[in-house]
Design a protein around this motif. Structure first.
Motif, PDB file in Angstrom:
ATOM      1  N   SER A 257      -8.774   9.852   4.537  1.00 45.81           N
ATOM      2  CA  SER A 257      -8.730   9.395   5.855  1.00 45.81           C
ATOM      3  C   SER A 257      -7.828   7.903   5.818  1.00 45.81           C
ATOM      4  CB  SER A 257     -10.414   8.750   5.855  1.00 45.81           C
ATOM      5  OG  SER A 257     -10.451   7.730   6.857  1.00 45.81           O
ATOM      6  N   LYS A 258      -7.386   7.848   7.011  1.00 44.42           N
ATOM      7  CA  LYS A 258      -6.533   6.600   7.252  1.00 44.42           C
ATOM      8  C   LYS A 258      -7.220   5.375   7.719  1.00 44.42           C
ATOM      9  CE  LYS A 258      -2.326   9.428   7.910  1.00 44.42           C
ATOM     10  NZ  LYS A 258      -1.194   9.812   9.095  1.00 44.42           N
ATOM     11  N   HIS A 259      -8.467   5.631   7.831  1.00 47.80           N
ATOM     12  CA  HIS A 259      -9.197   4.522   8.557  1.00 47.80           C
ATOM     13  C   HIS A 259     -10.615   4.259   7.663  1.00 47.80           C
ATOM     14  CE1 HIS A 259      -6.678   4.823  11.861  1.00 47.80           C
ATOM     15  NE2 HIS A 259      -6.928   5.835  12.196  1.00 47.80           N
ATOM     16  N   LYS A 260     -10.292   4.080   6.274  1.00 46.23           N
ATOM     17  CA  LYS A 260     -11.494   4.034   5.244  1.00 46.23           C
ATOM     18  C   LYS A 260     -12.545   3.097   5.775  1.00 46.23           C
ATOM     19  CE  LYS A 260      -9.311   6.609   1.586  1.00 46.23           C
ATOM     20  NZ  LYS A 260      -8.056   6.524   2.176  1.00 46.23           N
ATOM     21  N   VAL A 261     -11.910   1.791   6.091  1.00 48.91           N
ATOM     22  CA  VAL A 261     -12.812   0.650   6.392  1.00 48.91           C
ATOM     23  C   VAL A 261     -13.633   0.900   7.416  1.00 48.91           C
ATOM     24  CG1 VAL A 261     -12.767  -1.827   7.206  1.00 48.91           C
ATOM     25  CG2 VAL A 261     -11.218  -1.059   5.324  1.00 48.91           C
ATOM     26  N   LEU A 262     -12.998   1.348   8.702  1.00 48.11           N
ATOM     27  CA  LEU A 262     -13.724   1.786   9.822  1.00 48.11           C
ATOM     28  C   LEU A 262     -14.922   2.819   9.616  1.00 48.11           C
ATOM     29  CD1 LEU A 262     -14.096   1.196  13.017  1.00 48.11           C
ATOM     30  CD2 LEU A 262     -12.333   3.102  13.489  1.00 48.11           C
ATOM     31  N   ALA A 263     -14.328   3.948   8.728  1.00 50.44           N
ATOM     32  CA  ALA A 263     -15.197   5.022   8.331  1.00 50.44           C
ATOM     33  C   ALA A 263     -16.472   4.436   7.819  1.00 50.44           C
ATOM     34  CB  ALA A 263     -14.538   5.923   7.704  1.00 50.44           C
ATOM     35  N   LYS A 264     -16.420   3.527   6.776  1.00 47.71           N
ATOM     36  CA  LYS A 264     -17.275   3.058   5.938  1.00 47.71           C
ATOM     37  C   LYS A 264     -18.473   2.206   6.994  1.00 47.71           C
ATOM     38  CE  LYS A 264     -15.434   2.621   1.285  1.00 47.71           C
ATOM     39  NZ  LYS A 264     -15.421   1.838   0.161  1.00 47.71           N
ATOM     40  N   LYS A 265     -17.853   1.581   8.096  1.00 46.77           N
ATOM     41  CA  LYS A 265     -18.561   0.926   9.086  1.00 46.77           C
ATOM     42  C   LYS A 265     -19.516   1.843  10.079  1.00 46.77           C
ATOM     43  CE  LYS A 265     -15.581  -3.122   9.765  1.00 46.77           C
ATOM     44  NZ  LYS A 265     -14.725  -3.995  10.565  1.00 46.77           N
ATOM     45  N   PHE A 266     -18.736   3.073  10.285  1.00 47.54           N
ATOM     46  CA  PHE A 266     -19.663   4.096  10.739  1.00 47.54           C
ATOM     47  C   PHE A 266     -20.777   4.423   9.914  1.00 47.54           C
ATOM     48  CE2 PHE A 266     -20.785   8.378  12.152  1.00 47.54           C
ATOM     49  CZ  PHE A 266     -20.860   8.188  13.395  1.00 47.54           C
ATOM     50  N   LEU A 267     -20.467   4.856   8.608  1.00 53.17           N
ATOM     51  CA  LEU A 267     -21.654   5.146   8.059  1.00 53.17           C
ATOM     52  C   LEU A 267     -22.724   4.066   8.032  1.00 53.17           C
ATOM     53  CD1 LEU A 267     -20.073   6.969   4.842  1.00 53.17           C
ATOM     54  CD2 LEU A 267     -20.708   7.781   6.972  1.00 53.17           C
ATOM     55  N   ALA A 268     -22.436   2.857   7.592  1.00 54.95           N
ATOM     56  CA  ALA A 268     -23.425   1.732   7.948  1.00 54.95           C
ATOM     57  C   ALA A 268     -24.148   1.713   9.152  1.00 54.95           C
ATOM     58  CB  ALA A 268     -22.949   0.625   7.489  1.00 54.95           C
ATOM     59  N   PHE A 269     -23.304   1.948  10.058  1.00 55.65           N
ATOM     60  CA  PHE A 269     -23.960   2.169  11.397  1.00 55.65           C
ATOM     61  C   PHE A 269     -24.903   3.120  11.930  1.00 55.65           C
ATOM     62  CE2 PHE A 269     -23.605   4.056  16.017  1.00 55.65           C
ATOM     63  CZ  PHE A 269     -24.009   2.994  16.702  1.00 55.65           C
ATOM     64  N   MET A 270     -25.012   4.140  11.009  1.00 59.84           N
ATOM     65  CA  MET A 270     -25.765   5.247  11.092  1.00 59.84           C
ATOM     66  C   MET A 270     -27.072   4.773  10.707  1.00 59.84           C
ATOM     67  SD  MET A 270     -23.974   8.839   9.609  1.00 59.84           S
ATOM     68  CE  MET A 270     -24.371   8.377   7.999  1.00 59.84           C
ATOM     69  N   HIS A 271     -27.437   3.671   9.808  1.00 62.60           N
ATOM     70  CA  HIS A 271     -28.619   3.127   9.371  1.00 62.60           C
ATOM     71  C   HIS A 271     -29.243   1.859  10.494  1.00 62.60           C
ATOM     72  CE1 HIS A 271     -27.688   4.991   5.394  1.00 62.60           C
ATOM     73  NE2 HIS A 271     -28.024   5.840   6.185  1.00 62.60           N
ATOM     74  N   SER A 272     -28.265   1.907  11.766  1.00 64.69           N
ATOM     75  CA  SER A 272     -28.799   0.734  12.412  1.00 64.69           C
ATOM     76  C   SER A 272     -29.945   0.888  13.600  1.00 64.69           C
ATOM     77  CB  SER A 272     -27.700   0.331  13.275  1.00 64.69           C
ATOM     78  OG  SER A 272     -27.255   1.436  14.213  1.00 64.69           O
ATOM     79  N   GLU A 273     -30.851   0.317  14.345  1.00 67.40           N
ATOM     80  CA  GLU A 273     -31.485   0.601  14.985  1.00 67.40           C
ATOM     81  C   GLU A 273     -31.089   1.294  16.393  1.00 67.40           C
ATOM     82  OE1 GLU A 273     -34.754  -1.691  15.997  1.00 67.40           O
ATOM     83  OE2 GLU A 273     -35.189  -2.723  14.415  1.00 67.40           O
ATOM     84  N   THR A 274     -29.743   0.962  16.630  1.00 70.38           N
ATOM     85  CA  THR A 274     -29.094   1.591  17.770  1.00 70.38           C
ATOM     86  C   THR A 274     -28.915   3.098  17.515  1.00 70.38           C
ATOM     87  OG1 THR A 274     -27.922  -0.402  18.187  1.00 70.38           O
ATOM     88  CG2 THR A 274     -26.940   1.727  19.142  1.00 70.38           C
TER      89      THR A 274
END
Length: 333
Positions: A257-274
């Motif tokens: 992935s060329k967007h690892k930082v953003l991708a990690k934010k997405f994985l963290a987002f999967m555990h958000s209330e939203t």
């Protein structure tokens, strides 16, 4: 319009276009029902893009296993940043490819019915595999695998291929867990009732809804869609006496992935209330975190199995080919 105004408008549009083009695009490979207009993808895309000022591109394949194979074929040239939609039964196979990155997230406090630990794959929802039926047409559904095999000859079911579909693999493991060394014998008894075996879940569920079969392998949470979206109470899951095999769906980041930082934010987002509030009424499953909003009241009408079967991914990986060969041998006779 004066030349000055034309020039200013041109500059404004150019800047707007440039700003849009400079947004990073996170590409996520997944299964087709996730990307559908009625699926979770569009809502999750909108929420994450607003939160992180980026573009999210979902690429739908017929199944999550198919998405993994697509990535393997593309190799380091794949455009995928994230693979989303495998489950714990097949994630170990993906781990062995060496294509995925460690997530470094704490998953110990997630709301799951089973213990979970994996360095690369992060869970985002779960459910239980089940046979779904139309109660208006099937008044006395089978409530065990023995009852299912003993149904009249014209009773038909639609299942998915365990080589290409996570529900198909789930059914294979479900039967194996119950029948052990006699699983092949059971498949021989069940084979006459199999109308067809589809590549993925969407095709099989579509055939069932068209009335082609009496039952389809799906999830205990599938009827929630019909209750909430269609106001129909006739679609139900059969609560099998033996218990039900579970599914925990997961996602991981590609090392390429060329967007690892953003991708990690997405994985963290999967555990958000939203994210968790989107899952029940878009992906029709249970989220892995509890929210203030909670589950829709209609989920209280669903069957909740008394027992969940879930084999360790390493056990599945070590035996998957043997189980599949046993299945192929049994249903081809």
């Amino acid at each position: 319009m004066t030349k000055t105004l034309q020039l200013l408008l041109f500059i404004f549009l150019s800047i707007t276009s440039f700003a849009s083009d400079t947004k990073p695009t996170l590409t996520i490979y997944t299964y087709d029902s996730f990307t559908a207009s009625w699926g979770a993808g569009p809502k999750i895309k909108k929420a994450f893009e607003q939160l992180h000022h980026c573009n999210v591109k979902f690429v739908g394949v017929s199944s999550a296993i198919g998405a993994l194979r697509k990535i393997q074929l593309e190799g380091k040239k794949t455009k995928a940043d994230i693979l989303l939609g495998l489950d714990t039964s097949i994630a170990q196979t993906a781990n062995k490819t060496g294509l995925f990155l460690k997530h470094d997230l704490n998953t110990s406090k997630l709301d799951l019915p089973v213990a979970y630990a994996d360095e690369n794959f992060v869970p985002y929802d779960y459910s239980y595999f089940a046979f779904v039926y139309d109660a208006d047409k099937l008044k006395n559904p089978p409530l065990s695998f023995e009852e299912l095999a003993a149904m009249p000859e014209d009773f038909k079911i639609v299942i998915q291929d365990p080589r290409s579909s996570t529900p198909g693999l789930g059914l294979l493991l479900w039967i194996k867990e119950i029948y052990k060394e006699k699983a092949g014998e059971y498949w021989k008894r069940l084979a006459p009732h199999i109308l067809t075996i589809t590549k993925g879940w969407s095709e099989s569920y579509g055939l069932f809804l068209k009335g082609e079969a009496d039952m389809v392998v799906s999830y205990t949470t599938s009827p929630a869609y019909h209750i909430i979206e269609e106001k129909k109470m006739n679609y139900k899951s059969a609560n099998f006496k033996e218990g039900h095999y579970g599914q925990v769906e997961v996602a991981a980041i590609l090392k390429s992935s060329k967007h690892k930082v953003l991708a990690k934010k997405f994985l963290a987002f999967m555990h958000s209330e939203t994210f968790a509030n989107i899952i029940p009424t878009a992906n029709w499953a249970y989220p892995v975190v509890k929210t203030k909003q909670g589950l829709p009241k209609e989920f209280g009408l669903l069957n909740v199995p008394s027992q969940m079967f879930l084999l360790d991914g390493k056990v599945v990986e070590a035996n998957r080919k043997t189980y599949i060969n046993e299945w192929l041998s049994a249903i081809s006779r």
